[in-house]
Design an enzyme around this catalytic site. Structure first.
Site, mmCIF file in Angstrom:
data_model
loop_
_atom_site.group_PDB
_atom_site.id
_atom_site.type_symbol
_atom_site.label_atom_id
_atom_site.label_comp_id
_atom_site.label_asym_id
_atom_site.label_seq_id
_atom_site.Cartn_x
_atom_site.Cartn_y
_atom_site.Cartn_z
ATOM 1 N N ARG A 28 0.831 -1.207 0.000
ATOM 2 C CA ARG A 28 0.000 0.000 0.000
ATOM 3 C C ARG A 28 0.865 1.255 0.000
ATOM 4 O O ARG A 28 0.481 2.270 -0.582
ATOM 5 C CB ARG A 28 -0.935 -0.012 1.207
ATOM 6 C CG ARG A 28 -2.049 -1.039 1.087
ATOM 7 C CD ARG A 28 -2.890 -1.151 2.339
ATOM 8 N NE ARG A 28 -3.961 -2.125 2.158
ATOM 9 C CZ ARG A 28 -4.701 -2.620 3.136
ATOM 10 N NH1 ARG A 28 -4.477 -2.237 4.396
ATOM 11 N NH2 ARG A 28 -5.643 -3.498 2.883
ATOM 12 N N GLU A 40 -0.517 -9.175 -4.988
ATOM 13 C CA GLU A 40 -1.721 -9.985 -5.187
ATOM 14 C C GLU A 40 -1.372 -11.428 -5.552
ATOM 15 O O GLU A 40 -2.068 -12.356 -5.138
ATOM 16 C CB GLU A 40 -2.613 -9.363 -6.264
ATOM 17 C CG GLU A 40 -3.309 -8.084 -5.825
ATOM 18 C CD GLU A 40 -4.227 -8.283 -4.630
ATOM 19 O OE1 GLU A 40 -4.744 -9.416 -4.444
ATOM 20 O OE2 GLU A 40 -4.423 -7.328 -3.868
ATOM 21 N N THR A 46 -2.117 -17.330 0.841
ATOM 22 C CA THR A 46 -1.052 -17.081 1.808
ATOM 23 C C THR A 46 -1.425 -15.898 2.702
ATOM 24 O O THR A 46 -1.926 -14.889 2.209
ATOM 25 C CB THR A 46 0.278 -16.780 1.091
ATOM 26 O OG1 THR A 46 0.521 -17.791 0.105
ATOM 27 C CG2 THR A 46 1.435 -16.767 2.070
ATOM 28 N N TYR A 85 3.622 -22.763 -3.166
ATOM 29 C CA TYR A 85 2.866 -22.604 -4.417
ATOM 30 C C TYR A 85 3.756 -21.960 -5.487
ATOM 31 O O TYR A 85 3.471 -20.891 -6.007
ATOM 32 C CB TYR A 85 1.599 -21.782 -4.190
ATOM 33 C CG TYR A 85 0.658 -22.386 -3.170
ATOM 34 C CD1 TYR A 85 -0.225 -23.400 -3.524
ATOM 35 C CD2 TYR A 85 0.667 -21.947 -1.852
ATOM 36 C CE1 TYR A 85 -1.079 -23.970 -2.590
ATOM 37 C CE2 TYR A 85 -0.182 -22.514 -0.907
ATOM 38 C CZ TYR A 85 -1.055 -23.520 -1.286
ATOM 39 O OH TYR A 85 -1.891 -24.082 -0.357
ATOM 40 N N TYR A 123 -9.902 -13.128 -10.178
ATOM 41 C CA TYR A 123 -9.709 -12.390 -8.928
ATOM 42 C C TYR A 123 -8.529 -11.422 -9.031
ATOM 43 O O TYR A 123 -8.647 -10.242 -8.702
ATOM 44 C CB TYR A 123 -9.478 -13.361 -7.759
ATOM 45 C CG TYR A 123 -8.885 -12.683 -6.563
ATOM 46 C CD1 TYR A 123 -9.695 -11.973 -5.681
ATOM 47 C CD2 TYR A 123 -7.507 -12.700 -6.337
ATOM 48 C CE1 TYR A 123 -9.150 -11.309 -4.594
ATOM 49 C CE2 TYR A 123 -6.953 -12.039 -5.261
ATOM 50 C CZ TYR A 123 -7.778 -11.344 -4.393
ATOM 51 O OH TYR A 123 -7.228 -10.675 -3.331
ATOM 52 N N ASP A 141 -12.840 -12.540 -2.799
ATOM 53 C CA ASP A 141 -11.998 -13.562 -2.179
ATOM 54 C C ASP A 141 -12.759 -14.174 -1.009
ATOM 55 O O ASP A 141 -13.950 -13.904 -0.810
ATOM 56 C CB ASP A 141 -10.657 -12.970 -1.746
ATOM 57 C CG ASP A 141 -10.783 -11.985 -0.583
ATOM 58 O OD1 ASP A 141 -11.928 -11.641 -0.189
ATOM 59 O OD2 ASP A 141 -9.736 -11.565 -0.049
ATOM 60 N N CYS A 198 -14.947 -8.938 10.419
ATOM 61 C CA CYS A 198 -15.921 -10.004 10.124
ATOM 62 C C CYS A 198 -15.173 -11.324 9.985
ATOM 63 O O CYS A 198 -15.213 -11.995 8.957
ATOM 64 C CB CYS A 198 -16.684 -9.652 8.842
ATOM 65 S SG CYS A 198 -18.206 -10.595 8.595
ATOM 66 N N CYS A 214 -26.829 -5.452 8.032
ATOM 67 C CA CYS A 214 -26.355 -6.835 8.009
ATOM 68 C C CYS A 214 -27.446 -7.787 8.486
ATOM 69 O O CYS A 214 -27.855 -7.751 9.651
ATOM 70 C CB CYS A 214 -25.116 -6.975 8.885
ATOM 71 S SG CYS A 214 -24.488 -8.671 8.983
#
Length: 353
Positions: A28, A40, A46, A85, A123, A141, A198, A214
């Site tokens: 960021r 990404e 991960t 991966y 994605y 995601d 959440c 919600c």
């Protein structure tokens, strides 16, 4: 939730929450399309805290698309080693070569074009296009799916295509009501909300900016949603690793197939009956010595495989052909095996598997 025909209040609330609560993450701070792309890819399957040091090391070694495109596969894997991966790293390098050679080093600015690059699916394309170029497209995601399941009050299990579609449709309605040039922040805010508030267990509903709309919160079903996805069917695998070393190094082999392809490990065979493994070792690794005493065992998981690795000393290896270990990317399992044997810092014999 907004009534039909009315703008939704949720985008503004999520954006305000994200601006005040967002984590300070290195990608960021960098805030460019290349760093977004690399982050990404690394963040696929991960955790954020695991990715941070790898991301910083990767950007330090390959600061631009051109630098990555000109690197060898082994150089890329050496920096990636331990993140897992590894196909992601190979495809990232392959895509960088395409961008460097065919696109003047500049990533496409829309999700449809991004999906044409190796390793970039729906994605990842949506994440890059929205965060780097502000395309109004939802990113879906696991965190977003969990937020959507609770907010909408739907019973679709986590990981199901039906829940992903409902989360995507909900995301599209949020983007319609969101301010201009806020697509990236809105998507990051939703993902951050799922990661920090959440949460799967012990959600912090008191900190959530959208509890008013919600459905799960209003009906007391937060802990029940989303419903559980199908459990992973694990495959148990037994491997026998042989570790040989001398004053100048240790024996490793480069894997050319299966998991960890392109990385290096001590030689191994499928584990089995003690009466047959010695003969199996001799057939699989002729001229590489004989199995000696067992040094211990270690466990490791790769995708849906649970590995029990028994580690034996090898007797009779002549130690020829050692190379500096920093030039060889080790697999995580290989590091575990060598650490158990106490020879991780030794030089390594290069030999294809």
């Amino acid at each position: 939730m907004a009534r039909k025909g009315q703008p939704s209040k949720e985008p503004g609330r999520i954006l305000d929450w994200f601006r005040s609560r967002r984590r300070d993450l290195p990608w960021r701070r960098a805030a460019n399309s290349y760093s977004t792309w690399v982050s990404e890819i690394m963040l696929q399957q991960t955790r954020v805290e695991v990715v941070i040091p790898y991301f910083e090391a990767f950007l330090d070694r390959f600061p631009t698309v051109r630098a990555l495109a000109q690197a060898s596969e082994e150089e890329v894997l050496s920096v990636w080693a331990g993140l897992g991966y590894y196909r992601r790293a190979r495809l990232l390098r392959e895509a960088a070569r395409v961008v460097n050679e065919e696109m003047d080093g500049k990533l496409p600015r829309d999700s449809a074009s991004l999906r044409g690059l190796p390793g970039i699916g729906e994605y990842t394309a949506a994440a890059i296009a929205s965060i780097a170029f502000q395309e109004r497209i939802p990113v879906v995601d696991g965190n977003v799916c969990r937020v959507a399941a609770r907010f909408l009050g739907v019973n679709d299990p986590l990981g199901s295509s039906s829940l992903r579609k409902k989360a995507r449709d909900w995301g599209e309605t949020l983007h319609v009501s969101a301010p201009e040039n806020s697509a990236g922040a809105l998507n990051e805010g939703l993902m951050e909300l799922g990661a920090m508030v959440c949460r799967p267990r012990n959600p912090r509903c008191g900190e959530c900016p959208v509890t008013e709309g919600c459905a799960a919160f209003q009906t007391g079903r937060v802990e029940d949603l989303p419903t559980k996805a199908r459990e992973i069917i694990w495959k148990d695998v037994g491997l026998l690793y042989g570790v040989a070393w001398c004053k100048s190094g240790a024996l490793l082999e480069k894997r050319e197939q299966g998991w960890n392809r392109g990385l290096w490990e001590p030689p191994s065979i499928p584990d089995g009956d003690a009466k047959v493994v010695s003969k199996a070792w001799a057939r699989a690794h002729p001229g590489r010595g004989k199995l000696g005493a067992m040094m211990g065992s270690t466990r490791h998981t790769i995708t849906s495989h649970r590995i029990l690795a028994r580690v034996h000393e090898i007797k009779g290896w002549d130690g020829r052909g050692a190379v500096p270990p920093e030039s060889v990317p080790l697999s995580s399992l290989g590091k575990k095996v060598l650490s158990l044997a106490g020879v991780l810092g030794f030089l390594i014999l290069a030999s294809p598997l």
